[in-house]
Write a protein that holds these residues in place. Structure first.
Motif, PDB file in Angstrom:
ATOM      1  N   PRO A  43       6.146  -5.825  -4.573  1.00  0.00           N
ATOM      2  CA  PRO A  43       4.687  -5.639  -4.530  1.00  0.00           C
ATOM      3  C   PRO A  43       4.318  -4.618  -3.454  1.00  0.00           C
ATOM      4  O   PRO A  43       5.100  -4.383  -2.535  1.00  0.00           O
ATOM      5  CB  PRO A  43       4.159  -7.027  -4.159  1.00  0.00           C
ATOM      6  N   PRO A  44       3.121  -4.023  -3.556  1.00  0.00           N
ATOM      7  CA  PRO A  44       2.667  -3.127  -2.483  1.00  0.00           C
ATOM      8  C   PRO A  44       2.440  -3.932  -1.205  1.00  0.00           C
ATOM      9  O   PRO A  44       2.369  -5.165  -1.257  1.00  0.00           O
ATOM     10  CB  PRO A  44       1.329  -2.591  -3.007  1.00  0.00           C
ATOM     11  N   PRO A  45       2.287  -3.256  -0.051  1.00  0.00           N
ATOM     12  CA  PRO A  45       1.998  -3.974   1.193  1.00  0.00           C
ATOM     13  C   PRO A  45       0.726  -4.822   1.037  1.00  0.00           C
ATOM     14  O   PRO A  45      -0.225  -4.394   0.386  1.00  0.00           O
ATOM     15  CB  PRO A  45       1.774  -2.847   2.211  1.00  0.00           C
ATOM     16  N   GLN A  46       0.742  -5.992   1.679  1.00  0.00           N
ATOM     17  CA  GLN A  46      -0.376  -6.928   1.497  1.00  0.00           C
ATOM     18  C   GLN A  46      -1.707  -6.308   1.919  1.00  0.00           C
ATOM     19  O   GLN A  46      -2.727  -6.499   1.260  1.00  0.00           O
ATOM     20  CB  GLN A  46      -0.100  -8.227   2.287  1.00  0.00           C
ATOM     21  N   HIS A  47      -1.714  -5.527   3.021  1.00  0.00           N
ATOM     22  CA  HIS A  47      -3.008  -5.001   3.494  1.00  0.00           C
ATOM     23  C   HIS A  47      -3.602  -4.017   2.475  1.00  0.00           C
ATOM     24  O   HIS A  47      -4.815  -3.856   2.394  1.00  0.00           O
ATOM     25  CB  HIS A  47      -2.894  -4.379   4.893  1.00  0.00           C
ATOM     26  N   VAL A  48      -2.742  -3.401   1.670  1.00  0.00           N
ATOM     27  CA  VAL A  48      -3.240  -2.463   0.646  1.00  0.00           C
ATOM     28  C   VAL A  48      -3.866  -3.260  -0.519  1.00  0.00           C
ATOM     29  O   VAL A  48      -4.948  -2.926  -1.006  1.00  0.00           O
ATOM     30  CB  VAL A  48      -2.097  -1.549   0.155  1.00  0.00           C
ATOM     31  N   VAL A  49      -3.179  -4.325  -0.898  1.00  0.00           N
ATOM     32  CA  VAL A  49      -3.725  -5.188  -1.962  1.00  0.00           C
ATOM     33  C   VAL A  49      -5.050  -5.802  -1.485  1.00  0.00           C
ATOM     34  O   VAL A  49      -6.037  -5.859  -2.232  1.00  0.00           O
ATOM     35  CB  VAL A  49      -2.705  -6.296  -2.340  1.00  0.00           C
ATOM     36  N   ASP A  50      -5.087  -6.230  -0.208  1.00  0.00           N
ATOM     37  CA  ASP A  50      -6.324  -6.830   0.336  1.00  0.00           C
ATOM     38  C   ASP A  50      -7.466  -5.828   0.301  1.00  0.00           C
ATOM     39  O   ASP A  50      -8.602  -6.162  -0.019  1.00  0.00           O
ATOM     40  CB  ASP A  50      -6.097  -7.300   1.782  1.00  0.00           C
ATOM     41  N   LYS A  51      -7.164  -4.586   0.638  1.00  0.00           N
ATOM     42  CA  LYS A  51      -8.209  -3.551   0.654  1.00  0.00           C
ATOM     43  C   LYS A  51      -8.760  -3.337  -0.758  1.00  0.00           C
ATOM     44  O   LYS A  51      -9.973  -3.196  -0.951  1.00  0.00           O
ATOM     45  CB  LYS A  51      -7.613  -2.242   1.187  1.00  0.00           C
ATOM     46  N   MET A  52      -7.865  -3.329  -1.716  1.00  0.00           N
ATOM     47  CA  MET A  52      -8.272  -3.172  -3.116  1.00  0.00           C
ATOM     48  C   MET A  52      -9.184  -4.332  -3.528  1.00  0.00           C
ATOM     49  O   MET A  52     -10.245  -4.137  -4.136  1.00  0.00           O
ATOM     50  CB  MET A  52      -6.996  -3.135  -3.970  1.00  0.00           C
ATOM     51  N   THR A  53      -8.780  -5.551  -3.158  1.00  0.00           N
ATOM     52  CA  THR A  53      -9.542  -6.747  -3.526  1.00  0.00           C
ATOM     53  C   THR A  53     -10.938  -6.702  -2.903  1.00  0.00           C
ATOM     54  O   THR A  53     -11.936  -7.040  -3.543  1.00  0.00           O
ATOM     55  CB  THR A  53      -8.788  -8.008  -3.037  1.00  0.00           C
ATOM     56  N   GLU A  54     -10.972  -6.252  -1.655  1.00  0.00           N
ATOM     57  CA  GLU A  54     -12.265  -6.147  -0.950  1.00  0.00           C
ATOM     58  C   GLU A  54     -13.137  -5.068  -1.609  1.00  0.00           C
ATOM     59  O   GLU A  54     -14.311  -5.289  -1.904  1.00  0.00           O
ATOM     60  CB  GLU A  54     -11.967  -5.785   0.510  1.00  0.00           C
TER      61      GLU A  54
END
Ligand SMILES: Cc1ncc(COP(=O)(O)O)c(C=O)c1O
Length: 413
Positions: A43-54
């Motif tokens: 998976p991509p880095p968690q902070h990148v996924v979090d940014k997308m979700t936000e």
């Protein structure tokens, strides 16, 4: 009715034969270890996924985006080039966001090619390097990239010799040369001296250089691979494609870049302004976070691929299959063991799938000079890789080279 002209120039995908066999094997219940595609499994880095979700929660982000890419992401790319290569980019004129570098390469080809233009392309190569220009109506002259038994210096000499011949013997004079280091599928890397010579050559002959550094951050035993744009004056003739797909394990997000020569970047921007509306804005916002944020995730990704590489190469050696250890990229480029070479890479790949439940990509699928090799992607974890090696070892032990068919395509095991 006749087949369409462009479709006639696109041969059936060689890989689809192996893919079909892979699908049938899986349907039969075989547990296939799949080194076939360069498709990152993490998976991509968690902070990148979090940014997308936000970002996706915001009401204003669902409209058509900007086809050149949001300014913040183009600035983030300029920041990366500055940090990593010491190269200054003007995010307005010298950088554009693409829907993955593959789309960018294909649309740049559309933008700059006139029917019959000659393109110098590596062979074997990542297919879009050749077929992007075929689709655009170009004629290709291939630059052999495999079969050298060499040190880096010899490769450079041979490559430049091929370029010279390409320019001397092509009518019309070539429009551009495509380069890709670390290379898919051969894994070859080059140093800055190579690019200096290439830029010099292109400036002298008035041809463009199109570089693809999709694997620039996947290096293990070599210095960080350079960018062609580090060469003073490179922007007079060169553009470079880069990608987040491998660096941040985001292949499905479709974010890449083209940077460098403003005329080429502008031509790509013009075509894209007609063809697409840019990547989904939240994806671009998250991509910006990937480039501007902490980079330890990239170190971890590199360490993961290195560890897989070591398990694979050591295991294959112990199984009696000598494969050079790649110093960069996410592949191993493996000469077919001598006893099987006469089968050719497609039949050897099929045999490996049928008898060892291991999927690889036949070298010939990347071009005629890829014959004699198969490509293994480092996309299975260590445990699965060890399982594949046990299967390959048993397969190699079972086979008596004397009993192998001497004719290509007679797979008799
Ligand atoms: C050399 C090379 N360039 C470009 C790409 C495509 O990258 P993207 O996902 O950015 O389109 C790949 C994908 O495997 C590749 O091997």
């Amino acid at each position: 009715m006749d087949e369409f002209h462009k479709i006639k120039r696109l041969p059936p995908y060689v890989f689809s034969e192996v893919n079909q066999l892979k699908a049938s094997a899986r349907q039969r219940g075989d547990d296939v270890v799949d080194f076939g595609m360069g498709n990152p499994d993490q998976p991509p880095p968690q902070h990148v996924v979090d940014k997308m979700t936000e970002a996706v929660q915001k009401p204003g982000v669902h409209r058509y985006s900007n086809s050149r890419g949001i300014p913040g992401l183009r600035r983030a790319l300029a920041g990366y080039y500055e940090r990593r290569f010491g190269v200054e980019l003007d995010p307005e004129r010298e950088a554009i966001v693409t829907l993955g570098s593959k789309e960018g390469l294909a649309n740049l080809a559309q933008a700059i090619t006139s029917p019959g233009d000659v393109l110098l392309v590596p062979n074997p190569s990542y297919p879009i390097h050749a077929f992007g220009f075929i689709i655009a109506g170009a004629a290709l002259r291939h630059l052999p990239m495999a079969g050298f038994d060499d040190s880096e210096g010899d490769f450079r000499r041979e490559f430049m010799r091929q370029l010279e011949r390409g320019v001397r013997h092509s009518v019309p004079k070539p429009l551009a040369v495509v380069v890709n280091f670390p290379a898919n599928p051969t894994t070859r890397t080059v140093d800055l001296d190579f690019y200096e010579e290439l830029v010099d050559f292109c400036r002298h002959h008035g041809i463009y250089a199109i570089s693809d550094i999709a694997y620039s951050e996947l290096y293990f035993d070599c210095p960080p691979p350079p960018s062609i744009l580090q060469v003073p004056g490179a922007k007079d003739v060169a553009v470079e494609f880069s990608s987040l797909s491998k660096t941040y394990s985001m292949p499905g997000w479709r974010i890449g870049f083209c940077a460098g020569n403003p005329k080429l970047v502008g031509a790509l921007a013009r075509v894209k302004s007609y063809v697409d509306y840019g990547a989904f804005t939240p994806i671009q916002v998250a991509a910006t976070a990937a480039l501007n944020g902490p980079q330890d995730c990239v170190d971890e990704m590199r360490a993961r691929y290195r560890s897989r590489r070591d398990v694979l190469i050591r295991g294959l050696q112990q199984a009696g299959w000598e494969v050079p250890s790649p110093e960069a990229s996410m592949f191993a480029w493996a000469p077919i063991p001598a006893a099987f070479r006469h089968l050719g890479s497609l039949d050897f790949s099929k045999l490996l799938l049928e008898k060892a439940q291991v999927a690889v990509s036949p070298g010939v699928g990347f071009g005629e000079y890829g014959e004699g090799y198969v490509r293994l992607g480092l996309v299975e974890n260590e445990h699965r890789t060890r399982q594949a090696i046990r299967n390959i070892k048993a397969f190699l032990r079972k086979v008596d080279p004397e009993e192998l068919p001497s004719e290509r395509r007679e797979v008799a095991l």
